[in-house]
Structures are given as C-alpha cells and as structure tokens.
Motif scaffolding. Structure first.
Motif, mmCIF file in Angstrom:
data_model
loop_
_atom_site.group_PDB
_atom_site.id
_atom_site.type_symbol
_atom_site.label_atom_id
_atom_site.label_comp_id
_atom_site.label_asym_id
_atom_site.label_seq_id
_atom_site.Cartn_x
_atom_site.Cartn_y
_atom_site.Cartn_z
ATOM 1 N N MET A 58 32.115 58.783 29.480
ATOM 2 C CA MET A 58 31.084 58.115 30.262
ATOM 3 C C MET A 58 31.726 57.337 31.419
ATOM 4 N N LYS A 59 32.768 56.591 31.120
ATOM 5 C CA LYS A 59 33.441 55.801 32.158
ATOM 6 C C LYS A 59 33.990 56.700 33.263
ATOM 7 N N ALA A 60 34.596 57.799 32.885
ATOM 8 C CA ALA A 60 35.164 58.715 33.875
ATOM 9 C C ALA A 60 34.087 59.270 34.797
ATOM 10 N N ASN A 61 32.902 59.467 34.280
ATOM 11 C CA ASN A 61 31.821 60.025 35.093
ATOM 12 C C ASN A 61 31.062 58.962 35.873
ATOM 13 N N ASP A 72 25.601 66.841 37.680
ATOM 14 C CA ASP A 72 26.489 67.041 36.538
ATOM 15 C C ASP A 72 26.864 65.703 35.910
ATOM 16 N N ARG A 73 27.161 64.734 36.748
ATOM 17 C CA ARG A 73 27.543 63.414 36.250
ATOM 18 C C ARG A 73 26.398 62.771 35.483
ATOM 19 N N VAL A 74 25.192 62.877 35.996
ATOM 20 C CA VAL A 74 24.022 62.311 35.315
ATOM 21 C C VAL A 74 23.843 62.987 33.961
ATOM 22 N N LEU A 75 23.958 64.297 33.924
ATOM 23 C CA LEU A 75 23.823 65.037 32.668
ATOM 24 C C LEU A 75 24.874 64.586 31.653
ATOM 25 N N ALA A 80 26.490 61.605 26.843
ATOM 26 C CA ALA A 80 27.365 60.604 26.218
ATOM 27 C C ALA A 80 26.537 59.482 25.598
ATOM 28 N N ASP A 81 25.512 59.045 26.302
ATOM 29 C CA ASP A 81 24.646 57.978 25.801
ATOM 30 C C ASP A 81 23.959 58.405 24.506
#
Length: 115
Positions: A58-61, A72-75, A80-81
């Motif tokens: 999550m942090k990386a994105n 892609d990042r939102v997905l 992750a959430d």
C-alpha cells in the motif's frame, strides 16, 4: 526488518525482474497462510506478516510518484485495504478461515505470472 521484505530484497538483488521478485513474495505468503490454516500456532505469525506485506505494498503505491497508472494504483490500494481489513478480522476471530487471504494472494500471483 520484515521477513517478506528481506526475502524481497534478497530476490531483487539477483537477476530476477521486479515482477518475478513480487511473485516470489506472494508465493511465500500463500505457503505461509496455507500452513497457518492447518497449524493454529503459526496463525498469528502468518497474519502479522500478511498485514506487514500489504502495508508495504500500500505504501509503495501511495508514494508511487506516477510510475504506475493511477487506475492500477487505486486498484492495488483498494485490494490492500480489503486484505488488511479481513486480516484484522482473522486476527480477532481465530475461527475465521484464512482461505480468502490465500485466494487474494493467489489472484495477485496469477496476475504477476500472466504478464
């Protein structure tokens, strides 16, 4: 340092691509969660590692700096959430199956291996 991150760094330093290293991390997570599903003593350790791995992802994105497409990042952050929320429930309720977490990790692994 988190064992999955240590494993990730060890793999990343070899000739494997980033995608191959990520696949190795998810393979290890699937194996650990599968073992924890059968061995209650391993459950907390596996869930702790699961939470930490998804937190790192999550942090990386979140701090991606535009390297990956926004969609892609939102997905990935949403996935992750959801994985972390279920992981917390599984920590609090020892009767809760780890199979949904294994399924999520397997889906991610399948996606990594398909490309």
């Amino acid at each position: 340092m988190h064992p999955a991150l240590r494993a990730y760094q060890a793999v990343a330093e070899t000739s494997l691509s980033g995608r191959e290293a990520e696949a190795a991390c998810f393979t290890m997570m699937i194996n650990e969660l599968t073992a924890a599903e059968q061995d209650h003593a391993l459950r907390f350790k596996a869930l702790d590692r699961h939470q930490k791995l998804w937190s790192l992802i999550m942090k990386a994105n979140i701090v991606d700096s535009g390297q990956n497409p926004s969609d892609d990042r939102v997905l990935i952050v949403n996935l992750a959430d959801k994985a972390q929320r279920y992981g917390i429930q599984a920590i609090l309720d020892s009767a809760l199956s780890l199979q949904p977490l294994i399924d999520i990790a397997q889906d991610v692994l399948d996606g990594l291996l398909a490309q």
